[in-house]
Design an enzyme around this catalytic site. Sequence first.
Site, PDB file in Angstrom:
ATOM      1  N   ASP A  16     -10.726  -7.039   0.666  1.00  0.00           N
ATOM      2  CA  ASP A  16      -9.615  -6.800  -0.274  1.00  0.00           C
ATOM      3  C   ASP A  16      -9.217  -5.322  -0.238  1.00  0.00           C
ATOM      4  O   ASP A  16      -9.017  -4.686  -1.275  1.00  0.00           O
ATOM      5  CB  ASP A  16      -9.977  -7.252  -1.697  1.00  0.00           C
ATOM      6  CG  ASP A  16      -8.743  -7.323  -2.610  1.00  0.00           C
ATOM      7  OD1 ASP A  16      -7.622  -7.132  -2.108  1.00  0.00           O
ATOM      8  OD2 ASP A  16      -8.913  -7.574  -3.819  1.00  0.00           O
ATOM      9  N   HIS A  75      -4.601  -5.405   2.362  1.00  0.00           N
ATOM     10  CA  HIS A  75      -3.253  -4.960   1.993  1.00  0.00           C
ATOM     11  C   HIS A  75      -2.923  -3.749   2.859  1.00  0.00           C
ATOM     12  O   HIS A  75      -3.394  -2.651   2.586  1.00  0.00           O
ATOM     13  CB  HIS A  75      -3.199  -4.572   0.511  1.00  0.00           C
ATOM     14  CG  HIS A  75      -3.565  -5.704  -0.413  1.00  0.00           C
ATOM     15  ND1 HIS A  75      -2.634  -6.506  -1.018  1.00  0.00           N
ATOM     16  CD2 HIS A  75      -4.776  -6.173  -0.814  1.00  0.00           C
ATOM     17  CE1 HIS A  75      -3.247  -7.415  -1.772  1.00  0.00           C
ATOM     18  NE2 HIS A  75      -4.554  -7.233  -1.659  1.00  0.00           N
TER      19      HIS A  75
HETATM   20 ZN   LIG Z   1      -5.920  -8.406  -2.782  1.00  0.00          ZN
END
Ligand SMILES: [Zn+2]
Length: 462
Positions: free
Chosen positions: A325, A88
Site C-alpha cells: 500500500d 499508489h
Molecule cells: Zn491504498
Amino acid sequence: MEFSYARIAQRNLARSKKRTDSAIGLENQSILVRDADIWNENGFTRGSILIEKGRIKRIARRIIDNGVERINASGLKALPGLIDVHVHLRDMELAYKEDFATGTAAAAAGGFTTVLDMPNTVPPTDSARRLVEKQKVAAQKTHVNVGFHAAAVSDSHEIESLADAGAFSLKLYMPGPISPFDVEDDQTIEKMMRAAARVGTPVTVHAEDPATTENASRADGFEEAAEARSPLLESHAVDRLWRIQKKTRCNVHYCHLTLRSSLRKISASSKSTSEVTPHHLLLSKKLLPTLGWRGWMVPPLRAEETRRSLLKSTLAGLPSAIASDHAPHTIKEKDQSASKSLPGVPGLETTLPLMLTLVNRQQMPLSLLVKLLSENPARIFGLKSKATLRKGADGDLVLVDLKKKSKIDSSKFFSKAKFSPFDGFKTQGAVHSSIVSGKVVYTEGEIVTREGSGSVLRSGSG
Ligand SMILES: [Zn+2]
C-alpha cells in the site's frame, strides 16, 4: 559512506545517457545469472539461469555462455520477482508526490518487478479513455512491469470498456468513492459486481464502513484519530460486502485487512482473497505518540493485541498476499494535525527487507514469503507467466543477500516520499539486484535502466 539521492540520480543520468546508444536491440538482450541459489518449490538449487528475449530459456547447474552479459550471483538467492498488487504511483497531476519513474525505481530497489497501481489519482482512472492515457504516460517512464486498477463505476458498459482496456480490477473505496458511486446502496454494489463477474474482472475493496469514519476527521491527536476509525468499521464493511458478494459470482480481493476475524471469513471462500500490509503486521497504535504523522494511514494502526493476532494469522498462512500500500505524499501534506494529515506511507523499499528479517528470525518460512509476495499475487490477478523460475516463464527475478544487515533509512529512498514509520529499524536480508524481462534494473544501490525500459501490462494479455 556518503550516499545522497542527488548523487545517485546524477550517476544514473550519466549511466542512462551512456546506455542510450546501446539501447537499440535491448529487447533481444540475453543475460546469464551465474551460480545463484535458485528458488523452487522444494527449496534452493545451485545453478545458473539463462534469460533470452525476456523469458527464461534455461536453468542448469552450469551454462556455458557465449558472450552474453553475465551477472555473478554467487552467494545470492534468486527468487521470482515480487509482485505488489497495491501501490499508489500517483503521477499525472499528482506527480509532485511520486511519478511512474520514481515509484517504479522504488519498486525495483525493493525487489518488486511488477506493481499494480491504484486509481485514486487526478484525474481518477474511471474510464477506458483515462486508463489508456495513464498506460501511455507510464510506458514512457516505468522501470518495471506496471498494470492498473480502475475505479468502481456503476455503468456496465464502462466496466466492459475498462476490462477491454486491460484494467486489473475495479476498486471500491468504501469510505468515499473515487468516482461518483453510491457506496451506501447494496444494489448498486451488487450490480457492479455482477457486471465485473461477466467480464472476468475482480473487484478490489477498501473495506471500511463510510458512516462513522467521519469521527476520525474531528480527532486532535493521531492516537485518537486511529481509535475513531475502529476495527468495527472493518468488520461491518467486510460482513456487508460478503453478503452482497455471495449473490454474485464476482471475485473480490479485500485490501489491507487488519483483523484476524476478517481474514478467517475471507479464507473460507474460493471467490475471495485478502491482503495485509507490513505496517499493520509490525506496528501498533501505541507507537503513534512517537511516530505522529509518519504512522498515519487508513485503516489506521491497531492495538498491540490486534497487531499480534494479525501477524500470527499471517505466519499461519491465512491471508492471500502481502502488499505495501505504497502511498507517497509530501512531508508538508503529512506534517499536519491528525484531522488534516494525509493518510498513507511509502512501502515499496521497506517491505522485502522487513519480511526477510522475519525469515532470518525463523518466524516466517521463505516459502510463505514467496507465496504471499509473488505466487499468490500472480494467481489472483492472472499474471500466468510470472512468479516462477522455470523454463518459459518471464525473466523477472530478484537476487537477495539473505544475510546482509542494514538499517531502514528513508533519506536513501528512490521514492519521492522520504519518510517511513520504519526509519531506524534494523533489518537482515537485502535486495542485491532486480531483473525485469532479462534486464538488470537495479543493482547494488543503483537504478541502471533508462526510464521506459519496463512494460505496461494489460489484464488478460498474458
Ligand atoms: Zn491504498
